[in-house]
Design an enzyme around this catalytic site. Structure first.
Site, PDB file in Angstrom:
ATOM      1  N   HIS A 275      64.496  35.530  32.795  1.00  0.00           N
ATOM      2  CA  HIS A 275      63.891  34.215  32.565  1.00  0.00           C
ATOM      3  C   HIS A 275      64.940  33.153  32.305  1.00  0.00           C
ATOM      4  O   HIS A 275      66.124  33.438  32.157  1.00  0.00           O
ATOM      5  CB  HIS A 275      62.877  34.291  31.415  1.00  0.00           C
TER       6      HIS A 275
ATOM      7  N   CYS B  86      65.713  40.905  26.975  1.00  0.00           N
ATOM      8  CA  CYS B  86      65.500  40.175  28.229  1.00  0.00           C
ATOM      9  C   CYS B  86      66.832  39.652  28.757  1.00  0.00           C
ATOM     10  O   CYS B  86      67.838  39.654  28.057  1.00  0.00           O
ATOM     11  CB  CYS B  86      64.542  38.999  28.013  1.00  0.00           C
TER      12      CYS B  86
END
Length: 197
Positions: A152, A168
């Site tokens: 992301h 992440c």
């Protein structure tokens, strides 16, 4: 005897101070997740972490994503010994992992719902945050399989090249938007801890 009592009290005080420092440290915000902070797009990445075409030997098919957490790079295989390389931020100690997954979903300006495990570690986080410039997921998100992990964007471009996330992989918003346009749902993603020799 007085010296002994004084020594005991000093030790008790030191233990109490250590415990209070440890507890306050555990409650401090994670530098990687700052809901509401607007990205400072004037941050200049180190040249190593800027998007660029590089030589990269791989037997993987073009379109495959290879993430090297040790190098803090994400490679999009182009074929003919080349790859597009992006600088990334990765999981901090204890939150790094490796495996083989696929992109299961993509979202523009994604909403953020921190998973229960993250809320337990960081109770100050919001339970939900609508997508937008102040959202820690940034401009785009590509969800990895059925896990809680994503590739992301970020509202903290200064964290690219560091290990601060909860597992992440983050890119600056311009780079994640570029990658998002290049890869479809179903793209193979290989996450490696150590570089191949």
């Amino acid at each position: 005897m007085t010296k002994f009592r004084h020594l005991i009290w000093m030790m008790i005080s030191a233990v109490g101070l250590t415990l209070s420092v440890t507890q306050s440290h555990a409650q401090q915000p994670d530098v990687g997740d700052q809901p509401g902070l607007l990205a400072d797009d004037s941050v200049e990445l180190d040249p190593e972490y800027r998007k660029q075409m590089v030589y990269y030997r791989s037997t993987e098919a073009p379109g495959t994503i290879i993430i090297s957490t040790a190098e803090r790079h994400l490679y999009l295989i182009q074929g003919n010994g080349r790859a597009l390389r992006y600088g990334i931020g990765v999981g901090r100690d204890g939150f790094q992992w490796q495996g083989l997954l696929n992109i299961s979903r993509k979202a523009e300006w994604p909403d953020w719902t921190p998973p229960p495990e993250m809320i337990a570690r960081q109770p100050y986080l919001p339970r939900f945050m609508a997508g937008g410039p102040g959202n820690p997921l940034g401009a785009r998100a590509m969800y990895l399989g059925t896990t809680v992990y994503r590739i992301h964007g970020t509202n903290r471009p200064d964290t690219i090249g560091t290990a601060v996330s909860s597992g992440c992989f983050r890119l600056v918003n311009a780079d994640v938007a570029d990658l998002y346009e290049r890869v479809p749902v179903g793209t193979k993603v290989i996450v490696r801890q150590k570089p191949e020799l």
